[in-house]
Write a protein that holds these residues in place. Sequence first.
Motif, short mmCIF file in Angstrom:
data_model
loop_
_atom_site.label_atom_id
_atom_site.label_comp_id
_atom_site.label_asym_id
_atom_site.label_seq_id
_atom_site.Cartn_x
_atom_site.Cartn_y
_atom_site.Cartn_z
N LEU A 60 7.71 10.01 7.22
CA LEU A 60 9.17 9.75 7.10
C LEU A 60 9.39 9.34 5.94
CD1 LEU A 60 11.45 10.78 9.88
CD2 LEU A 60 11.76 11.94 8.44
N CYS A 61 8.75 7.70 6.71
CA CYS A 61 8.90 6.34 5.63
C CYS A 61 7.84 7.12 4.04
CB CYS A 61 7.92 5.50 5.77
SG CYS A 61 9.42 4.68 7.84
N ASP A 62 6.75 7.89 4.20
CA ASP A 62 6.12 8.25 3.02
C ASP A 62 6.97 9.45 1.85
OD1 ASP A 62 3.90 7.33 3.83
OD2 ASP A 62 3.36 8.82 5.24
N ILE A 63 7.67 10.49 3.14
CA ILE A 63 8.44 10.70 1.56
C ILE A 63 9.73 9.75 1.53
CG2 ILE A 63 11.05 12.42 1.91
CD1 ILE A 63 8.42 13.87 4.67
N PHE A 64 10.82 8.97 2.53
CA PHE A 64 11.59 8.03 2.21
C PHE A 64 11.34 6.96 1.21
CE2 PHE A 64 15.22 4.98 3.85
CZ PHE A 64 16.67 6.08 2.91
N ASP A 65 10.48 6.54 1.10
CA ASP A 65 9.89 5.58 0.01
C ASP A 65 10.33 5.72 -1.31
OD1 ASP A 65 9.29 2.88 -1.04
OD2 ASP A 65 7.00 3.41 -0.53
N PRO A 66 10.13 6.82 -1.85
CA PRO A 66 10.08 7.12 -3.00
C PRO A 66 11.49 7.41 -3.63
CG PRO A 66 8.30 8.48 -2.20
CD PRO A 66 8.65 7.61 -1.37
N LEU A 67 11.55 8.07 -2.50
CA LEU A 67 13.45 8.28 -2.97
C LEU A 67 13.93 6.99 -3.09
CD1 LEU A 67 14.14 10.90 -0.21
CD2 LEU A 67 14.23 11.41 -2.40
N VAL A 68 14.29 5.65 -2.19
CA VAL A 68 14.18 4.96 -2.23
C VAL A 68 14.16 3.94 -4.21
CG1 VAL A 68 14.56 2.39 -1.57
CG2 VAL A 68 14.56 3.91 -0.38
N VAL A 69 13.18 3.85 -3.71
CA VAL A 69 12.58 3.24 -5.57
C VAL A 69 13.86 4.41 -6.34
CG1 VAL A 69 10.83 3.48 -7.26
CG2 VAL A 69 10.54 2.82 -5.00
N GLU A 70 13.96 5.40 -6.07
CA GLU A 70 14.60 6.01 -7.19
C GLU A 70 16.04 6.69 -7.46
OE1 GLU A 70 14.69 8.89 -10.58
OE2 GLU A 70 13.08 7.71 -9.91
N PHE A 71 16.25 5.81 -5.96
CA PHE A 71 17.97 5.51 -6.43
C PHE A 71 18.18 4.79 -6.45
CE2 PHE A 71 21.69 4.06 -4.06
CZ PHE A 71 22.60 4.88 -3.57
N ASP A 72 17.43 3.79 -6.08
CA ASP A 72 17.62 1.84 -6.83
C ASP A 72 17.79 2.46 -8.27
OD1 ASP A 72 18.63 1.04 -4.12
OD2 ASP A 72 16.54 0.05 -3.90
N ARG A 73 16.64 2.76 -8.99
CA ARG A 73 16.45 3.00 -9.96
C ARG A 73 17.24 3.16 -11.28
NH1 ARG A 73 14.93 5.19 -14.37
NH2 ARG A 73 14.56 7.66 -13.18
N ARG A 74 18.13 4.35 -10.08
CA ARG A 74 19.26 5.70 -10.80
C ARG A 74 20.58 4.83 -10.91
NH1 ARG A 74 17.75 10.69 -12.36
NH2 ARG A 74 16.21 11.75 -11.57
N ARG A 75 20.53 3.84 -9.24
CA ARG A 75 21.89 3.54 -9.80
C ARG A 75 21.86 1.95 -9.85
NH1 ARG A 75 26.90 5.02 -6.65
NH2 ARG A 75 27.77 3.48 -6.05
N TYR A 76 21.22 1.31 -9.94
CA TYR A 76 21.09 0.05 -10.40
C TYR A 76 20.42 -0.54 -11.76
CZ TYR A 76 22.64 -0.39 -5.17
OH TYR A 76 23.43 0.24 -4.28
#
Length: 85
Positions: A60-76
């Motif tokens: 789950l971490c391996d899948i969630f980590d890139p989502l976090v990076v992309e979310f933060d890039r798009r949001r912030y």
Amino acid sequence: TAWIAQAGAYADSSDYRRAFRAVFVAILLLFDERGLIEFERSRTNGDYLRLLRRKNVKPLCDIFDPLVVEFDRRRYGRPGTGPGD
């Protein structure tokens, strides 16, 4: 499922930034339902990654980590708080 439905509505109106956020929140709430994290609005995405790591759910971490990076890039406009940051 309300967050997924909302994501669909945002996507239908071409508001992909909000659609992505709605899917992201839906994932967090699913993790909460499964007892992997405790969802709290005051937590950061990095906090959620750390909670998942403590549960020793590497796939789950391996899948969630890139989502976090992309979310933060798009949001912030900056990278997330994943291990590569």
